[in-house]
Design a protein around this motif. Structure first.
Motif, PDB file in Angstrom:
ATOM      1  N   SER A   1       0.825  -1.206   0.000  1.00  0.00           N
ATOM      2  CA  SER A   1       0.000   0.000   0.000  1.00  0.00           C
ATOM      3  C   SER A   1       0.865   1.264   0.000  1.00  0.00           C
ATOM      4  N   ASN A   2       2.108   1.145   0.517  1.00  0.00           N
ATOM      5  CA  ASN A   2       3.010   2.303   0.466  1.00  0.00           C
ATOM      6  C   ASN A   2       3.477   2.627  -0.949  1.00  0.00           C
ATOM      7  N   PHE A   3       3.589   1.573  -1.782  1.00  0.00           N
ATOM      8  CA  PHE A   3       4.126   1.766  -3.129  1.00  0.00           C
ATOM      9  C   PHE A   3       3.045   1.790  -4.207  1.00  0.00           C
ATOM     10  N   ALA A   4       1.778   1.649  -3.791  1.00  0.00           N
ATOM     11  CA  ALA A   4       0.702   1.435  -4.756  1.00  0.00           C
ATOM     12  C   ALA A   4       0.553   2.575  -5.753  1.00  0.00           C
ATOM     13  N   ASP A   5       0.995   3.799  -5.390  1.00  0.00           N
ATOM     14  CA  ASP A   5       0.781   4.925  -6.290  1.00  0.00           C
ATOM     15  C   ASP A   5       1.885   5.110  -7.318  1.00  0.00           C
ATOM     16  N   LEU A   6       2.973   4.345  -7.185  1.00  0.00           N
ATOM     17  CA  LEU A   6       4.045   4.455  -8.177  1.00  0.00           C
ATOM     18  C   LEU A   6       3.566   3.898  -9.517  1.00  0.00           C
ATOM     19  N   MET A   7       3.979   4.585 -10.597  1.00  0.00           N
ATOM     20  CA  MET A   7       3.500   4.187 -11.927  1.00  0.00           C
ATOM     21  C   MET A   7       3.895   2.755 -12.273  1.00  0.00           C
ATOM     22  N   TRP A   8       5.153   2.388 -11.973  1.00  0.00           N
ATOM     23  CA  TRP A   8       5.571   1.035 -12.388  1.00  0.00           C
ATOM     24  C   TRP A   8       4.864  -0.053 -11.594  1.00  0.00           C
ATOM     25  N   VAL A   9       4.497   0.272 -10.346  1.00  0.00           N
ATOM     26  CA  VAL A   9       3.740  -0.708  -9.558  1.00  0.00           C
ATOM     27  C   VAL A   9       2.343  -0.886 -10.159  1.00  0.00           C
ATOM     28  N   LYS A  10       1.736   0.243 -10.564  1.00  0.00           N
ATOM     29  CA  LYS A  10       0.414   0.164 -11.208  1.00  0.00           C
ATOM     30  C   LYS A  10       0.479  -0.670 -12.478  1.00  0.00           C
ATOM     31  N   ASN A  11       1.536  -0.420 -13.283  1.00  0.00           N
ATOM     32  CA  ASN A  11       1.693  -1.184 -14.524  1.00  0.00           C
ATOM     33  C   ASN A  11       1.886  -2.667 -14.243  1.00  0.00           C
ATOM     34  N   ALA A  12       2.714  -2.966 -13.241  1.00  0.00           N
ATOM     35  CA  ALA A  12       2.968  -4.361 -12.894  1.00  0.00           C
ATOM     36  C   ALA A  12       1.669  -5.057 -12.499  1.00  0.00           C
ATOM     37  N   PHE A  13       0.870  -4.400 -11.647  1.00  0.00           N
ATOM     38  CA  PHE A  13      -0.372  -5.031 -11.217  1.00  0.00           C
ATOM     39  C   PHE A  13      -1.381  -5.155 -12.358  1.00  0.00           C
ATOM     40  N   ALA A  14      -1.346  -4.190 -13.311  1.00  0.00           N
ATOM     41  CA  ALA A  14      -2.243  -4.306 -14.463  1.00  0.00           C
ATOM     42  C   ALA A  14      -1.881  -5.548 -15.269  1.00  0.00           C
ATOM     43  N   GLY A  15      -0.586  -5.840 -15.389  1.00  0.00           N
ATOM     44  CA  GLY A  15      -0.163  -7.067 -16.072  1.00  0.00           C
ATOM     45  C   GLY A  15      -0.550  -8.300 -15.275  1.00  0.00           C
ATOM     46  N   ILE A  16      -0.332  -8.234 -13.959  1.00  0.00           N
ATOM     47  CA  ILE A  16      -0.632  -9.366 -13.081  1.00  0.00           C
ATOM     48  C   ILE A  16      -2.120  -9.722 -13.132  1.00  0.00           C
ATOM     49  N   GLN A  17      -2.967  -8.681 -13.234  1.00  0.00           N
ATOM     50  CA  GLN A  17      -4.420  -8.945 -13.269  1.00  0.00           C
ATOM     51  C   GLN A  17      -4.806  -9.814 -14.454  1.00  0.00           C
ATOM     52  N   VAL A  18      -4.120  -9.599 -15.580  1.00  0.00           N
ATOM     53  CA  VAL A  18      -4.388 -10.444 -16.753  1.00  0.00           C
ATOM     54  C   VAL A  18      -4.041 -11.894 -16.423  1.00  0.00           C
ATOM     55  N   CYS A  19      -2.903 -12.067 -15.747  1.00  0.00           N
ATOM     56  CA  CYS A  19      -2.464 -13.402 -15.370  1.00  0.00           C
ATOM     57  C   CYS A  19      -3.468 -14.061 -14.413  1.00  0.00           C
ATOM     58  N   VAL A  20      -4.001 -13.262 -13.479  1.00  0.00           N
ATOM     59  CA  VAL A  20      -4.972 -13.810 -12.526  1.00  0.00           C
ATOM     60  C   VAL A  20      -6.209 -14.333 -13.259  1.00  0.00           C
ATOM     61  N   CYS A  21      -6.652 -13.597 -14.299  1.00  0.00           N
ATOM     62  CA  CYS A  21      -7.782 -14.071 -15.117  1.00  0.00           C
ATOM     63  C   CYS A  21      -7.499 -15.470 -15.633  1.00  0.00           C
ATOM     64  N   VAL A  22      -6.306 -15.651 -16.196  1.00  0.00           N
ATOM     65  CA  VAL A  22      -5.952 -16.944 -16.795  1.00  0.00           C
ATOM     66  C   VAL A  22      -5.861 -18.024 -15.710  1.00  0.00           C
ATOM     67  N   LEU A  23      -5.285 -17.676 -14.564  1.00  0.00           N
ATOM     68  CA  LEU A  23      -5.153 -18.665 -13.484  1.00  0.00           C
ATOM     69  C   LEU A  23      -6.521 -19.119 -12.978  1.00  0.00           C
ATOM     70  N   ILE A  24      -7.447 -18.166 -12.828  1.00  0.00           N
ATOM     71  CA  ILE A  24      -8.787 -18.540 -12.366  1.00  0.00           C
ATOM     72  C   ILE A  24      -9.466 -19.409 -13.424  1.00  0.00           C
ATOM     73  N   PHE A  25      -9.306 -18.999 -14.690  1.00  0.00           N
ATOM     74  CA  PHE A  25      -9.900 -19.778 -15.779  1.00  0.00           C
ATOM     75  C   PHE A  25      -9.387 -21.220 -15.755  1.00  0.00           C
ATOM     76  N   ASN A  26      -8.070 -21.371 -15.608  1.00  0.00           N
ATOM     77  CA  ASN A  26      -7.479 -22.714 -15.545  1.00  0.00           C
ATOM     78  C   ASN A  26      -8.031 -23.510 -14.366  1.00  0.00           C
ATOM     79  N   ALA A  27      -8.208 -22.826 -13.227  1.00  0.00           N
ATOM     80  CA  ALA A  27      -8.744 -23.498 -12.040  1.00  0.00           C
ATOM     81  C   ALA A  27     -10.153 -24.015 -12.319  1.00  0.00           C
ATOM     82  N   VAL A  28     -10.959 -23.195 -13.011  1.00  0.00           N
ATOM     83  CA  VAL A  28     -12.337 -23.602 -13.309  1.00  0.00           C
ATOM     84  C   VAL A  28     -12.341 -24.827 -14.223  1.00  0.00           C
ATOM     85  N   VAL A  29     -11.475 -24.815 -15.246  1.00  0.00           N
ATOM     86  CA  VAL A  29     -11.424 -25.952 -16.178  1.00  0.00           C
ATOM     87  C   VAL A  29     -11.055 -27.243 -15.432  1.00  0.00           C
ATOM     88  N   LYS A  30     -10.079 -27.119 -14.531  1.00  0.00           N
ATOM     89  CA  LYS A  30      -9.638 -28.273 -13.756  1.00  0.00           C
ATOM     90  C   LYS A  30     -10.779 -28.808 -12.876  1.00  0.00           C
TER      91      LYS A  30
END
Lengths: 186, 202
Positions: free
Chosen positions: A106-135
């Motif tokens: 939460s201390n670093f959440a406002d940094l631009m690169w942290v925001k970008n990193a989490f935006a990328g990670i969110q895409v990955c989370v979509c795929v991980l949840i999707f894979n979990a559902v298929v399994k």
């Protein structure tokens, strides 16, 4: 003296499950081999068969599988207090690690690169949840009726603003009714 | 007061989420929706961190959400709330172990519960995909229960996101040497891609 032994035993229980909590990287399923080594081979708190039973029941009772299994083994070894202590042990590392991390993030959440990193990670989370559902689909949808239950709950979950609690209660009742009808027909 | 509510919400989650950590996700979404404590986007970040740190995912998420809502006391209360039903249920089951294993009602209930649990996680998955990869929003009118489709700001599809999702889908399912790797590898990879290509404002 006996009191002290009890305390000591509970402490060992707490500590062993705290260690397992740290080693369970990724959830309940990852825990089984570690449980086998610690609980069956090293401590002898349960036999291989008992552990398999506990694990199977832990998966088909409500809640987190790792917690259910910990409670089970703890109560076998140390009664009700054993069950509680083992559970507190298994969640203790999460409490410490996540609280520290959450504070840091939460201390670093406002940094631009942290925001970008989490935006990328969110895409990955979509795929991980999707894979979990298929399994899960392969394990839970075993015939036409379970397929219908899946589709109905999926659609209901997407389009209705209703607590998931009602779907869970409804599905449990549906399972019992369907199996009863089946038994009557046979 | 907020701690009491937190405890109660997570008690319900622990009692009704069947099938492990991921099964708590739809409940956490519903909590966020009804209380406004956090958004979908916050929840996904918390899920990513929970998958990348030691400990059972379900417990990590409960701790994180609790921390988010009410700091360290919140983390403790949410986690305790989530494990309380487990402790009660397992202690009861342990006492009647034999009859539980052979109880046909339990068996039959789970015949219905398993696909429903998958359906709920599937619905959470749909919501999360819409949130991250499109500008489509599903919102219920004030006081209503049926959600309608609405369009948010920005382009309909998040193209860089979809591309990354496609690559990850292939990597995690069909590429032999990498598909069995721990999720943290793919989470790390996606973070790097996100930074390199400025994913936060597509």
């Amino acid at each position: 003296m006996k009191e002290q032994n009890k305390f000591q035993a509970l402490w060992v229980l707490f500590w062993t499950f705290a260690k397992m909590g740290v080693m369970t990287f990724g959830g309940g399923m990852a825990m089984l081999p570690i449980l086998q080594r610690e609980v069956v081979d090293s401590k002898g708190w349960a036999t291989e068969e008992e552990l398999t039973d506990y694990y199977a029941i832990g998966q088909c009772t409500p809640g987190i599988i790792a917690v259910n299994t910990a409670t089970f083994i703890g109560q076998k070894y140390g009664g009700i207090s054993g069950g509680i202590v083992a559970t507190l042990g298994v969640v203790f590392p999460s409490l410490v690690i996540i609280s520290i991390l959450a504070g840091l993030i939460s201390n670093f959440a406002d940094l631009m690169w942290v925001k970008n990193a989490f935006a990328g990670i969110q895409v990955c989370v979509c795929v991980l949840i999707f894979n979990a559902v298929v399994k899960l689909l392969k394990k839970s949808v075993v015939d036409k009726r379970t397929a219908v239950i899946f589709v109905v709950v999926l659609a209901g979950g997407v389009f209705l603003k209703v607590s998931p609690v009602w779907f869970v209660i409804g599905a449990a009742l549906t399972g019992i009714i369907l199996k009863n009808l089946e038994a009557k027909r046979a | 007061m907020i701690l009491l509510k937190l405890y109660w919400e997570f008690f319900k989650t622990g009692l009704f989420a069947v099938g492990g950590g991921m099964a708590t996700l739809p409940f956490l979404q519903a909590i966020g929706e009804s209380t406004g404590w956090y958004t979908y986007s916050d929840l996904m970040n918390m899920l990513a961190v929970s998958e990348s740190t030691p400990g059972p995912i379900g417990i990590n998420m409960a701790t994180y959400v609790g921390y988010r809502v009410a700091n360290v006391p919140g983390a403790v209360i949410a986690t305790l709330g989530e494990v309380t039903p487990s402790i009660i249920v397992i202690l009861i089951v342990a006492a009647v172990l034999h009859s539980f294993r052979n109880n046909q009602y339990v068996d039959h209930a789970f015949y219905g519960l398993r696909p429903a649990s998958t359906g709920l996680i599937g619905a959470a998955c749909v919501a999360v995909i819409l949130e991250v990869l499109t500008s489509v929003q599903l919102v219920a009118p004030e006081g209503g229960i049926l959600k309608g489709v609405a369009l948010g700001p920005g382009g309909l599809l998040n193209l860089p996101g979809l591309l990354l999702a496609g690559v990850l889908l292939v990597l995690t399912n069909w590429v032999k040497p990498v598909k069995g790797l721990h999720p943290i590898v793919f989470i790390g990879l996606s973070a790097v891609v996100g930074v390199l290509f400025g994913f936060a404002n597509p």
